[in-house]
Design a protein around this motif. Structure first.
Motif, PDB file in Angstrom:
ATOM      1  N   LYS A  83      15.284  -0.523  -6.535  1.00  0.00           N
ATOM      2  CA  LYS A  83      15.440   0.902  -6.265  1.00  0.00           C
ATOM      3  C   LYS A  83      16.267   1.568  -7.365  1.00  0.00           C
ATOM      4  CE  LYS A  83      15.286   0.694  -1.180  1.00  0.00           C
ATOM      5  NZ  LYS A  83      15.173  -0.759  -1.003  1.00  0.00           N
ATOM      6  N   ALA A 124       9.262   6.605 -11.900  1.00  0.00           N
ATOM      7  CA  ALA A 124       8.404   6.373 -10.734  1.00  0.00           C
ATOM      8  C   ALA A 124       7.126   5.623 -11.107  1.00  0.00           C
ATOM      9  CB  ALA A 124       8.054   7.703 -10.067  1.00  0.00           C
ATOM     10  N   HIS A 142       8.679   1.896 -11.024  1.00  0.00           N
ATOM     11  CA  HIS A 142       9.433   1.372  -9.887  1.00  0.00           C
ATOM     12  C   HIS A 142       8.834   1.869  -8.578  1.00  0.00           C
ATOM     13  CE1 HIS A 142      12.742  -0.377 -12.240  1.00  0.00           C
ATOM     14  NE2 HIS A 142      12.521   0.619 -13.079  1.00  0.00           N
ATOM     15  N   GLN A 143       8.975   1.069  -7.545  1.00  0.00           N
ATOM     16  CA  GLN A 143       8.377   1.390  -6.255  1.00  0.00           C
ATOM     17  C   GLN A 143       9.135   2.482  -5.506  1.00  0.00           C
ATOM     18  OE1 GLN A 143       8.080  -2.353  -4.174  1.00  0.00           O
ATOM     19  NE2 GLN A 143       6.741  -3.256  -5.725  1.00  0.00           N
ATOM     20  N   GLU A 144      10.428   2.610  -5.759  1.00  0.00           N
ATOM     21  CA  GLU A 144      11.235   3.636  -5.087  1.00  0.00           C
ATOM     22  C   GLU A 144      12.217   4.240  -6.078  1.00  0.00           C
ATOM     23  OE1 GLU A 144      12.693   2.895  -0.987  1.00  0.00           O
ATOM     24  OE2 GLU A 144      11.924   0.868  -1.308  1.00  0.00           O
ATOM     25  N   ASP A 158       4.651   9.783  -3.072  1.00  0.00           N
ATOM     26  CA  ASP A 158       4.474   8.408  -3.559  1.00  0.00           C
ATOM     27  C   ASP A 158       5.848   7.749  -3.766  1.00  0.00           C
ATOM     28  OD1 ASP A 158       1.774   8.755  -3.384  1.00  0.00           O
ATOM     29  OD2 ASP A 158       1.459   9.062  -5.527  1.00  0.00           O
ATOM     30  N   GLU A 159       6.160   7.335  -4.994  1.00  0.00           N
ATOM     31  CA  GLU A 159       7.412   6.610  -5.243  1.00  0.00           C
ATOM     32  C   GLU A 159       8.632   7.521  -5.337  1.00  0.00           C
ATOM     33  OE1 GLU A 159       3.916   4.390  -6.713  1.00  0.00           O
ATOM     34  OE2 GLU A 159       4.719   6.384  -7.190  1.00  0.00           O
TER      35      GLU A 159
END
Length: 214
Positions: free
Chosen positions: A40, A56, A59-61, A98-99
């Protein structure tokens, strides 16, 4: 931080501090954090930075915090994103696409999760010296053990345009992050040197630091 000062800047579109492209130092040095896709990321005082979109994509978050609603809405509109907007409480809204997860409100009170990575590009420099300890403690409280911070300072100039920024020295970082490993990745240089290629508008970038929480 002079919240009213920055709100007025956004309201009057006096945003010479905004970088129109991804920060070249982010592109050059982000890999020094050994970032993983599932880690994160937090971007404090993020404005409508294109760095958020770049992060973004990797990375997923990604979490950002910005006090100006104008800036938050502009980020999504300019990238043709339609976010889900949730009223969190009387002081904060959460914009999600989204992310990307952006809190509109005060960084010191936003309900943020613990994160692995923090990207501070000219955020600490707009925190007044009197509030810096609180800001650093907030970063460390949100950063997991073993987490890393990429901090990019800004050149300080005595002018109306740069009224709201304050210089950051190595001694400041050593005092604010006493139990962390601190390394200077790049020192600021005078205009006209080879590093001028790393300008994309906004405040002139200063030193680049890697801070690791032990």
């Amino acid at each position: 931080m002079k919240i009213d000062y920055w709100l007025e800047k956004w309201a009057s579109n006096q945003i010479s501090f905004h970088q129109v492209q991804e920060n070249p130092f982010l592109l050059k040095y982000w890999t020094r954090l050994l970032p993983q896709q599932d880690e994160k990321v937090l971007v404090p005082l993020c404005g409508k930075s294109e760095d958020l979109v770049w992060l973004a994509s990797r990375h997923q978050e990604v979490y950002g915090v910005e006090v100006s609603e104008i800036a938050v809405r502009a980020l999504f509109a300019e990238n043709f994103y339609t976010p889900l907007v949730t009223r969190v409480d009387s002081s904060h809204e959460l914009y999600q696409f989204d992310e990307l997860n952006l809190y509109r409100g005060d960084f010191f009170t936003a309900p943020l999760p613990a994160v692995d990575l923090i990207y501070d590009r000219a955020a600490m420099v707009v925190i007044s010296p009197e509030e810096r300890q609180q800001y650093a403690e907030r970063l460390l409280a949100l950063l997991k053990t073993g987490g890393r911070i990429l901090l990019i300072s800004a050149h300080y100039e005595h002018s109306d345009e740069f009224e709201g920024i304050f210089p950051v020295q190595q001694s400041d970082l050593e005092r604010l992050f006493p139990h962390c490993r601190i390394a200077c990745l790049s020192e600021s240089v005078l205009l006209g040197s080879e590093e001028t290629e790393f300008e994309s508008g906004g405040f002139p970038d200063g030193d680049v630091w890697l801070i690791e929480k032990n």
